[in-house]
Design a protein around this motif. Structure first.
Motif, PDB file in Angstrom:
ATOM      1  N   UNK A 112       8.056  64.538 -12.765  1.00  0.00           N
ATOM      2  CA  UNK A 112       6.980  65.521 -12.646  1.00  0.00           C
ATOM      3  C   UNK A 112       5.665  64.814 -12.270  1.00  0.00           C
ATOM      4  N   UNK A 113       4.824  65.528 -11.545  1.00  0.00           N
ATOM      5  CA  UNK A 113       3.556  64.971 -11.064  1.00  0.00           C
ATOM      6  C   UNK A 113       2.719  64.401 -12.222  1.00  0.00           C
ATOM      7  N   UNK A 114       2.690  65.123 -13.348  1.00  0.00           N
ATOM      8  CA  UNK A 114       1.832  64.646 -14.448  1.00  0.00           C
ATOM      9  C   UNK A 114       2.361  63.346 -15.067  1.00  0.00           C
ATOM     10  N   UNK A 115       3.678  63.141 -15.019  1.00  0.00           N
ATOM     11  CA  UNK A 115       4.243  61.878 -15.538  1.00  0.00           C
ATOM     12  C   UNK A 115       3.875  60.719 -14.606  1.00  0.00           C
ATOM     13  N   UNK A 116       3.980  60.982 -13.301  1.00  0.00           N
ATOM     14  CA  UNK A 116       3.585  59.947 -12.329  1.00  0.00           C
ATOM     15  C   UNK A 116       2.140  59.521 -12.562  1.00  0.00           C
ATOM     16  N   UNK A 117       1.267  60.524 -12.709  1.00  0.00           N
ATOM     17  CA  UNK A 117      -0.161  60.223 -12.869  1.00  0.00           C
ATOM     18  C   UNK A 117      -0.427  59.497 -14.176  1.00  0.00           C
ATOM     19  N   UNK A 118       0.260  59.949 -15.222  1.00  0.00           N
ATOM     20  CA  UNK A 118       0.087  59.326 -16.538  1.00  0.00           C
ATOM     21  C   UNK A 118       0.495  57.849 -16.490  1.00  0.00           C
ATOM     22  N   UNK A 119       1.653  57.588 -15.914  1.00  0.00           N
ATOM     23  CA  UNK A 119       2.151  56.207 -15.885  1.00  0.00           C
ATOM     24  C   UNK A 119       1.264  55.303 -15.037  1.00  0.00           C
ATOM     25  N   UNK A 120       0.829  55.801 -13.907  1.00  0.00           N
ATOM     26  CA  UNK A 120      -0.009  54.980 -13.031  1.00  0.00           C
ATOM     27  C   UNK A 120      -1.341  54.647 -13.712  1.00  0.00           C
ATOM     28  N   UNK A 121      -1.910  55.653 -14.364  1.00  0.00           N
ATOM     29  CA  UNK A 121      -3.189  55.452 -15.067  1.00  0.00           C
ATOM     30  C   UNK A 121      -3.021  54.464 -16.215  1.00  0.00           C
ATOM     31  N   UNK A 122      -1.933  54.611 -16.955  1.00  0.00           N
ATOM     32  CA  UNK A 122      -1.697  53.716 -18.092  1.00  0.00           C
ATOM     33  C   UNK A 122      -1.364  52.289 -17.631  1.00  0.00           C
ATOM     34  N   UNK A 123      -0.614  52.170 -16.533  1.00  0.00           N
ATOM     35  CA  UNK A 123      -0.238  50.835 -16.038  1.00  0.00           C
ATOM     36  C   UNK A 123      -1.418  50.092 -15.424  1.00  0.00           C
ATOM     37  N   UNK A 124      -2.439  50.858 -14.995  1.00  0.00           N
ATOM     38  CA  UNK A 124      -3.625  50.208 -14.427  1.00  0.00           C
ATOM     39  C   UNK A 124      -4.314  49.345 -15.485  1.00  0.00           C
ATOM     40  N   UNK A 125      -4.101  49.649 -16.757  1.00  0.00           N
ATOM     41  CA  UNK A 125      -4.761  48.874 -17.833  1.00  0.00           C
ATOM     42  C   UNK A 125      -4.170  47.454 -17.917  1.00  0.00           C
ATOM     43  N   UNK A 126      -2.857  47.290 -18.184  1.00  0.00           N
ATOM     44  CA  UNK A 126      -2.327  45.924 -18.185  1.00  0.00           C
ATOM     45  C   UNK A 126      -2.474  45.235 -16.826  1.00  0.00           C
ATOM     46  N   UNK A 127      -2.386  46.012 -15.736  1.00  0.00           N
ATOM     47  CA  UNK A 127      -2.525  45.394 -14.405  1.00  0.00           C
ATOM     48  C   UNK A 127      -3.910  44.760 -14.277  1.00  0.00           C
ATOM     49  N   UNK A 128      -4.928  45.463 -14.733  1.00  0.00           N
ATOM     50  CA  UNK A 128      -6.296  44.930 -14.680  1.00  0.00           C
ATOM     51  C   UNK A 128      -6.434  43.679 -15.530  1.00  0.00           C
ATOM     52  N   UNK A 129      -5.715  43.653 -16.655  1.00  0.00           N
ATOM     53  CA  UNK A 129      -5.795  42.503 -17.567  1.00  0.00           C
ATOM     54  C   UNK A 129      -5.081  41.272 -17.000  1.00  0.00           C
ATOM     55  N   UNK A 130      -4.249  41.484 -15.982  1.00  0.00           N
ATOM     56  CA  UNK A 130      -3.536  40.361 -15.354  1.00  0.00           C
ATOM     57  C   UNK A 130      -4.393  39.653 -14.321  1.00  0.00           C
ATOM     58  N   UNK A 131      -5.533  40.242 -13.982  1.00  0.00           N
ATOM     59  CA  UNK A 131      -6.396  39.622 -12.968  1.00  0.00           C
ATOM     60  C   UNK A 131      -6.906  38.273 -13.477  1.00  0.00           C
ATOM     61  N   UNK A 132      -6.687  37.248 -12.673  1.00  0.00           N
ATOM     62  CA  UNK A 132      -7.096  35.900 -13.099  1.00  0.00           C
ATOM     63  C   UNK A 132      -8.213  35.342 -12.226  1.00  0.00           C
ATOM     64  N   UNK A 133      -8.443  35.992 -11.078  1.00  0.00           N
ATOM     65  CA  UNK A 133      -9.505  35.527 -10.158  1.00  0.00           C
ATOM     66  C   UNK A 133     -10.546  36.629 -10.031  1.00  0.00           C
ATOM     67  N   UNK A 134     -11.785  36.294 -10.338  1.00  0.00           N
ATOM     68  CA  UNK A 134     -12.819  37.323 -10.367  1.00  0.00           C
ATOM     69  C   UNK A 134     -13.920  37.072  -9.331  1.00  0.00           C
ATOM     70  N   UNK A 135     -13.607  36.249  -8.303  1.00  0.00           N
ATOM     71  CA  UNK A 135     -14.640  36.009  -7.292  1.00  0.00           C
ATOM     72  C   UNK A 135     -14.182  36.542  -5.953  1.00  0.00           C
TER      73      UNK A 135
END
Ligand code: HEM
Length: 135
Positions: A112-135
């Motif tokens: 369902x569309x709302x599950x897709x959106x929920x998962x993508x939004x939630x996964x953006x959190x750990x994905x952002x935390x994996x960033x190791x280069x900030x320049x």
């Protein structure tokens, strides 16, 4: 009246994602996208040729992350996602590429569309935390 699913409670997300079979299909498609998309070339190259173990790890991690059984821990021990990516060169482009692969994989799952959106939004959190280069 249409029912609105509540994700994130107990194993509701895991069940809505189709349980182990569903998560396995999602991970397969995720790595297929990563091996296909031009924008994912850099992150695909960070992985080895054989993705068997990597797929098993992501599959097992996501099952627990969605509220299902802690399958990653059972086989590989404890994991902290940002730490597991500390040795990799991950900037905003790599984070975006990872999320794009996931978005495209989610779209192929018949979720369902709302599950897709929920998962993508939630996964953006750990994905952002994996960033190791900030320049
Ligand atoms: C943000 C961009 C990300 C990049 C570029 C990335 C890339 C990678 C790479 C190159 C590996 C090593 C794979 C191998 O050795 O074959 C890896 C491992 C892994 N990744 Fe990611 N990843 C990202 C985000 C995530 C996120 C958001 C999650 C979870 C939601 C995740 C879950 C995992 C897991 C569970 C492993 C296995 C770790 C281990 O057992 O050592 N990754 N990732």
């Amino acid at each position: 009246m249409t029912e609105t699913a509540v994700y994130g409670i107990g194993d509701a997300t895991f069940q809505a994602a189709g349980g182990e079979t569903g998560v396995k299909a999602l991970v397969e498609e995720f790595y297929l996208q990563m091996s296909t998309l031009d924008s994912a070339k850099t992150i695909r190259a960070m992985h080895g040729d054989d993705l068997t173990v990597t797929k098993d790890k992501l599959f097992r991690f996501l099952c627990g992350w969605m509220g299902g059984a802690k399958l990653y821990q059972e086989k590989y021990g404890t994991i902290a996602i940002p730490l597991a990516h500390n040795h990799l060169d991950i900037g905003t482009e790599e984070v975006d590429a990872w999320l794009e692969c996931m978005q495209k994989a989610l779209q192929k799952q018949n979720y369902p569309e709302d599950l897709q959106q929920y998962l993508l939004k939630r996964l953006a959190i750990p994905a952002g935390l994996c960033q190791t280069r900030h320049s």
